[in-house]
Design an enzyme around this catalytic site. Sequence first.
Site, PDB file in Angstrom:
ATOM      1  N   SER A   1       0.822  -1.218   0.000  1.00  0.00           N
ATOM      2  CA  SER A   1       0.000   0.000   0.000  1.00  0.00           C
ATOM      3  C   SER A   1       0.851   1.261   0.000  1.00  0.00           C
ATOM      4  CB  SER A   1      -0.861  -0.022   1.267  1.00  0.00           C
ATOM      5  OG  SER A   1      -1.432   1.230   1.491  1.00  0.00           O
TER       6      SER A   1
ATOM      7  N   TYR B   1      -2.315   0.756  10.432  1.00  0.00           N
ATOM      8  CA  TYR B   1      -2.535   0.046   9.168  1.00  0.00           C
ATOM      9  C   TYR B   1      -1.282   0.130   8.289  1.00  0.00           C
ATOM     10  CZ  TYR B   1      -4.039  -0.721   4.348  1.00  0.00           C
ATOM     11  OH  TYR B   1      -4.127  -1.165   3.053  1.00  0.00           O
TER      12      TYR B   1
HETATM   13  N1  NAD Z   1      -8.479  -0.566  -1.914  1.00  0.00           N
HETATM   14  C1  NAD Z   1      -7.390   0.184  -1.846  1.00  0.00           C
HETATM   15  O1  NAD Z   1      -7.441   1.365  -2.170  1.00  0.00           O
HETATM   16  C2  NAD Z   1      -6.067  -0.387  -1.385  1.00  0.00           C
HETATM   17  C3  NAD Z   1      -4.956   0.467  -1.392  1.00  0.00           C
HETATM   18  C4  NAD Z   1      -3.728  -0.038  -0.974  1.00  0.00           C
HETATM   19  C5  NAD Z   1      -3.618  -1.365  -0.604  1.00  0.00           C
HETATM   20  N2  NAD Z   1      -4.716  -2.168  -0.589  1.00  0.00           N
HETATM   21  C6  NAD Z   1      -4.535  -3.570  -0.174  1.00  0.00           C
HETATM   22  O2  NAD Z   1      -5.154  -4.396  -1.149  1.00  0.00           O
HETATM   23  C7  NAD Z   1      -5.689  -5.556  -0.536  1.00  0.00           C
HETATM   24  C8  NAD Z   1      -7.166  -5.688  -0.877  1.00  0.00           C
HETATM   25  O3  NAD Z   1      -7.868  -4.540  -0.417  1.00  0.00           O
HETATM   26  P1  NAD Z   1      -9.402  -4.299  -0.746  1.00  0.00           P
HETATM   27  O4  NAD Z   1      -9.593  -2.853  -0.951  1.00  0.00           O
HETATM   28  O5  NAD Z   1      -9.835  -5.254  -1.773  1.00  0.00           O
HETATM   29  O6  NAD Z   1     -10.051  -4.648   0.672  1.00  0.00           O
HETATM   30  P2  NAD Z   1     -11.225  -5.658   1.022  1.00  0.00           P
HETATM   31  O7  NAD Z   1     -11.479  -5.484   2.488  1.00  0.00           O
HETATM   32  O8  NAD Z   1     -12.353  -5.479   0.085  1.00  0.00           O
HETATM   33  O9  NAD Z   1     -10.577  -7.068   0.754  1.00  0.00           O
HETATM   34  C9  NAD Z   1      -9.830  -7.797   1.707  1.00  0.00           C
HETATM   35  C10 NAD Z   1     -10.434  -9.173   1.809  1.00  0.00           C
HETATM   36  O10 NAD Z   1      -9.656  -9.914   2.745  1.00  0.00           O
HETATM   37  C11 NAD Z   1     -10.525 -10.672   3.535  1.00  0.00           C
HETATM   38  N3  NAD Z   1      -9.909 -10.930   4.832  1.00  0.00           N
HETATM   39  C12 NAD Z   1      -9.709 -10.052   5.856  1.00  0.00           C
HETATM   40  N4  NAD Z   1      -9.168 -10.700   6.903  1.00  0.00           N
HETATM   41  C13 NAD Z   1      -9.008 -11.980   6.512  1.00  0.00           C
HETATM   42  C14 NAD Z   1      -8.502 -13.125   7.177  1.00  0.00           C
HETATM   43  N5  NAD Z   1      -8.066 -13.062   8.441  1.00  0.00           N
HETATM   44  N6  NAD Z   1      -8.484 -14.307   6.510  1.00  0.00           N
HETATM   45  C15 NAD Z   1      -8.959 -14.388   5.227  1.00  0.00           C
HETATM   46  N7  NAD Z   1      -9.451 -13.337   4.567  1.00  0.00           N
HETATM   47  C16 NAD Z   1      -9.468 -12.140   5.198  1.00  0.00           C
HETATM   48  C17 NAD Z   1     -11.779  -9.819   3.709  1.00  0.00           C
HETATM   49  O11 NAD Z   1     -12.930 -10.592   4.035  1.00  0.00           O
HETATM   50  C18 NAD Z   1     -11.874  -9.166   2.344  1.00  0.00           C
HETATM   51  O12 NAD Z   1     -12.749  -9.880   1.495  1.00  0.00           O
HETATM   52  C19 NAD Z   1      -5.402  -5.403   0.954  1.00  0.00           C
HETATM   53  O13 NAD Z   1      -4.227  -6.112   1.236  1.00  0.00           O
HETATM   54  C20 NAD Z   1      -5.205  -3.922   1.140  1.00  0.00           C
HETATM   55  O14 NAD Z   1      -4.352  -3.662   2.244  1.00  0.00           O
HETATM   56  C21 NAD Z   1      -5.938  -1.708  -0.968  1.00  0.00           C
END
Ligand code: NAD
Length: 326
Positions: A130, A154
Amino acid sequence: MQLLVTGGAGFIGGHLAEHFVKDGHAVTVLDNFEPFYDTRIKEHNVEQGRAAANEGDGSYRLVEGDVRNATVVDDLVSNAEVVFHQAAQAGVRPSVENPRKYDEINVDGTLNVLDAARDSETERVVLASSSSVYGRPHSLPYEEDHPTQPVSPYGASKLAAERYTMAYGDVYDLPVVALRYFTVYGPRMRPNMAISNFVSRCLNGEPPVVYGDGTQTRDFTYIEDVVQANRTLLLTDAADGKVLNIGSTDNIEIRTLAREVRNQLAPELDIEYDERHDADAEHTHADTSKARDLIDYEPTTTIREGVERFTEWYRDNRDWYEPLIR
Ligand SMILES: NC(=O)c1ccc[n+]([C@@H]2O[C@H](COP(=O)([O-])OP(=O)(O)OC[C@H]3O[C@@H](n4cnc5c(N)ncnc54)[C@H](O)[C@@H]3O)[C@@H](O)[C@H]2O)c1
């Protein structure tokens, strides 16, 4: 190929899984349906993956489980050629309330994936990192070797996960890549993100709310560009051992974004301002030249096009999506 997408029921993981299935791969999704936001959005993501499998040559399997469970993770990773590790507890502000949970899922969960990959024949682990690892900007746009000084638990947990991933790559000769995503948006996005909030409020005749004075800047990255970066990592080892910024074509102030959305959807509305949260980054802006050089990453969706595409999708899916995000 046999692919594992952890967090594959989430926003980014859901799109990855669906596209990989469409590309003809055998995709396993591991997700615990964490109720951080309405899990019916995640069920919808799963439906999209299954539908893609019904229409083409790829396959889709959902395993409901937790990345904190090393046995489950071991089993799934050992059967995958490439692992896209998206599972994480997302959300900057809630991490201030409950930092330990972020550590357990984002750091220990990643270690489970890495241990399993080290002990298997895994061809590559791709970590969703991130832009929040940067924290305070010393210079913009961020190059990957810019100092990392997260301003939220985070961000600290994502940085720890990234450092472990790189260390495992070095010490155990494990092919690893970390993609630092910059604010990703698009269809089925999580609630409580600026773009979904602005669009939803404007379509309902409510003024968009900006936190702080709105001079904060962001790279908003369209989901299709993020999918494309991940897809490329099935084809090349050029980024192994590397951290790459995955950002957008342009950088925009939040207040400008709010005005853009408001002007497109409800020009009569004013913009409201509320207090800024300390854990929110002031500016994020990606230099994506390393990703371009190594994996031909070329973001193609401008913020205007992306907002238009998201809004169109929102209108088409308003009946089920809107009640789940408001
Ligand atoms: N959306 C953004 O803008 C963004 C930006 C930077 C980084 N990220 C990273 O990208 C990845 C996906 O983010 P996203 O926006 O799709 O978020 P999201 O919350 O939609 O997806 C994360 C998924 O992980 C699952 N999860 C959480 N804890 C878990 C566990 N203990 N075991 C199994 N599954 C678990 C959740 O149920 C969820 O479906 C993450 O690693 C996040 O840190 C996202």
